[in-house]
Design a protein around this motif. Structure first.
Motif, mmCIF file in Angstrom:
data_model
loop_
_atom_site.group_PDB
_atom_site.id
_atom_site.type_symbol
_atom_site.label_atom_id
_atom_site.label_comp_id
_atom_site.label_asym_id
_atom_site.label_seq_id
_atom_site.Cartn_x
_atom_site.Cartn_y
_atom_site.Cartn_z
ATOM 1 N N GLY A 19 26.316 16.527 -4.413
ATOM 2 C CA GLY A 19 25.305 15.581 -4.869
ATOM 3 C C GLY A 19 25.927 14.241 -5.236
ATOM 4 O O GLY A 19 27.130 14.041 -5.158
ATOM 5 N N ASP A 20 25.086 13.326 -5.670
ATOM 6 C CA ASP A 20 25.536 11.987 -6.035
ATOM 7 C C ASP A 20 26.498 12.030 -7.214
ATOM 8 O O ASP A 20 26.488 12.945 -8.012
ATOM 9 C CB ASP A 20 24.342 11.123 -6.412
ATOM 10 C CG ASP A 20 23.431 10.852 -5.221
ATOM 11 O OD1 ASP A 20 23.925 10.897 -4.080
ATOM 12 O OD2 ASP A 20 22.240 10.593 -5.443
ATOM 13 N N PHE A 21 27.330 10.999 -7.305
ATOM 14 C CA PHE A 21 28.139 10.801 -8.493
ATOM 15 C C PHE A 21 27.823 9.408 -9.010
ATOM 16 O O PHE A 21 27.261 8.585 -8.298
ATOM 17 C CB PHE A 21 29.632 10.987 -8.211
ATOM 18 C CG PHE A 21 30.292 9.828 -7.506
ATOM 19 C CD1 PHE A 21 30.996 8.886 -8.221
ATOM 20 C CD2 PHE A 21 30.217 9.697 -6.134
ATOM 21 C CE1 PHE A 21 31.618 7.829 -7.575
ATOM 22 C CE2 PHE A 21 30.834 8.651 -5.474
ATOM 23 C CZ PHE A 21 31.530 7.711 -6.202
ATOM 24 N N TYR A 22 28.149 9.157 -10.253
ATOM 25 C CA TYR A 22 27.826 7.885 -10.877
ATOM 26 C C TYR A 22 29.045 7.326 -11.574
ATOM 27 O O TYR A 22 29.819 8.073 -12.172
ATOM 28 C CB TYR A 22 26.679 8.059 -11.891
ATOM 29 C CG TYR A 22 25.462 8.636 -11.238
ATOM 30 C CD1 TYR A 22 24.581 7.815 -10.551
ATOM 31 C CD2 TYR A 22 25.219 9.999 -11.258
ATOM 32 C CE1 TYR A 22 23.483 8.348 -9.919
ATOM 33 C CE2 TYR A 22 24.119 10.534 -10.623
ATOM 34 C CZ TYR A 22 23.249 9.703 -9.956
ATOM 35 O OH TYR A 22 22.171 10.229 -9.319
ATOM 36 N N LEU A 23 29.207 6.025 -11.482
ATOM 37 C CA LEU A 23 30.241 5.318 -12.217
ATOM 38 C C LEU A 23 29.553 4.630 -13.381
ATOM 39 O O LEU A 23 28.526 3.976 -13.191
ATOM 40 C CB LEU A 23 30.925 4.279 -11.329
ATOM 41 C CG LEU A 23 31.708 4.830 -10.151
ATOM 42 C CD1 LEU A 23 32.166 3.703 -9.247
ATOM 43 C CD2 LEU A 23 32.908 5.608 -10.631
ATOM 44 N N TYR A 24 30.089 4.772 -14.566
ATOM 45 C CA TYR A 24 29.492 4.119 -15.722
ATOM 46 C C TYR A 24 30.603 3.653 -16.644
ATOM 47 O O TYR A 24 31.708 4.200 -16.594
ATOM 48 C CB TYR A 24 28.540 5.091 -16.444
ATOM 49 C CG TYR A 24 29.215 6.310 -17.010
ATOM 50 C CD1 TYR A 24 29.673 6.318 -18.338
ATOM 51 C CD2 TYR A 24 29.444 7.446 -16.246
ATOM 52 C CE1 TYR A 24 30.312 7.425 -18.862
ATOM 53 C CE2 TYR A 24 30.082 8.555 -16.770
ATOM 54 C CZ TYR A 24 30.508 8.531 -18.075
ATOM 55 O OH TYR A 24 31.142 9.624 -18.597
ATOM 56 N N PRO A 25 30.411 2.631 -17.446
ATOM 57 C CA PRO A 25 29.192 1.829 -17.521
ATOM 58 C C PRO A 25 29.040 0.971 -16.277
ATOM 59 O O PRO A 25 30.017 0.652 -15.608
ATOM 60 C CB PRO A 25 29.419 0.966 -18.756
ATOM 61 C CG PRO A 25 30.904 0.850 -18.878
ATOM 62 C CD PRO A 25 31.454 2.148 -18.347
ATOM 63 N N ASN A 26 27.841 0.623 -15.986
ATOM 64 C CA ASN A 26 27.537 -0.200 -14.824
ATOM 65 C C ASN A 26 26.530 -1.263 -15.253
ATOM 66 O O ASN A 26 25.404 -0.910 -15.531
ATOM 67 C CB ASN A 26 26.965 0.660 -13.703
ATOM 68 C CG ASN A 26 26.880 -0.084 -12.391
ATOM 69 O OD1 ASN A 26 27.293 -1.224 -12.297
ATOM 70 N ND2 ASN A 26 26.329 0.566 -11.390
ATOM 71 N N PRO A 27 26.924 -2.504 -15.383
ATOM 72 C CA PRO A 27 28.151 -3.131 -14.887
ATOM 73 C C PRO A 27 29.370 -2.779 -15.733
ATOM 74 O O PRO A 27 29.263 -2.501 -16.918
ATOM 75 C CB PRO A 27 27.856 -4.622 -14.947
ATOM 76 C CG PRO A 27 26.728 -4.787 -15.892
ATOM 77 C CD PRO A 27 25.975 -3.502 -15.904
ATOM 78 N N ALA A 28 30.523 -2.811 -15.084
ATOM 79 C CA ALA A 28 31.789 -2.466 -15.715
ATOM 80 C C ALA A 28 32.547 -3.728 -16.108
ATOM 81 O O ALA A 28 32.381 -4.775 -15.486
ATOM 82 C CB ALA A 28 32.633 -1.644 -14.752
ATOM 83 N N VAL A 29 33.391 -3.591 -17.124
ATOM 84 C CA VAL A 29 34.245 -4.711 -17.529
ATOM 85 C C VAL A 29 35.708 -4.340 -17.269
ATOM 86 O O VAL A 29 36.356 -4.936 -16.426
ATOM 87 C CB VAL A 29 34.024 -5.086 -19.009
ATOM 88 C CG1 VAL A 29 34.968 -6.197 -19.428
ATOM 89 C CG2 VAL A 29 32.580 -5.502 -19.243
#
Length: 110
Positions: A36-46
């Motif tokens: 399944g999908d994966f997520y990058l967080y936080p988004n937007p990233a610093v």
């Protein structure tokens, strides 16, 4: 200001202000589906991003919006931060490649 019906008038009222972040997820994470999908967080990233929905060792590759690979890293733990502070501001495409296949996500670098 808010309307107070007990005095039939607008009343000036000081409220506490709380700052919080919200992570918007378009699709629910399905722990029974490792493809399944994966997520990058936080988004937007610093400076750092974290990966959700990681169930096996994977290779993370980050591409610019024009397709140039700018980072590649082996990921074994979803809680480990990925340092993106060296990336220029803009939109990026991240891929996770594992034995189960290739998954893709987008994120914005501030």
């Amino acid at each position: 200001y808010y309307w107070d019906s007990s005095v039939n008038d607008y009343v000036k009222h000081l409220k506490s202000v709380y700052h919080y972040s919200v992570i918007a997820i378009d699709k629910p994470i399905d722990p029974d589906n490792p493809n399944g999908d994966f997520y990058l967080y936080p988004n937007p990233a610093v400076d750092y991003v974290y990966i959700s929905n990681l169930y096996e060792e994977s290779v993370l590759t980050i591409y610019t919006s024009d397709g140039q690979a700018v980072m590649q890293k082996s990921i074994t733990n979803a809680n480990a931060p990925v340092n993106v502070s060296g990336l220029a501001k803009g939109m990026y495409i991240a891929t996770l490649k594992s034995e189960s296949g290739v998954r893709t996500a987008k994120f914005l670098k501030k």
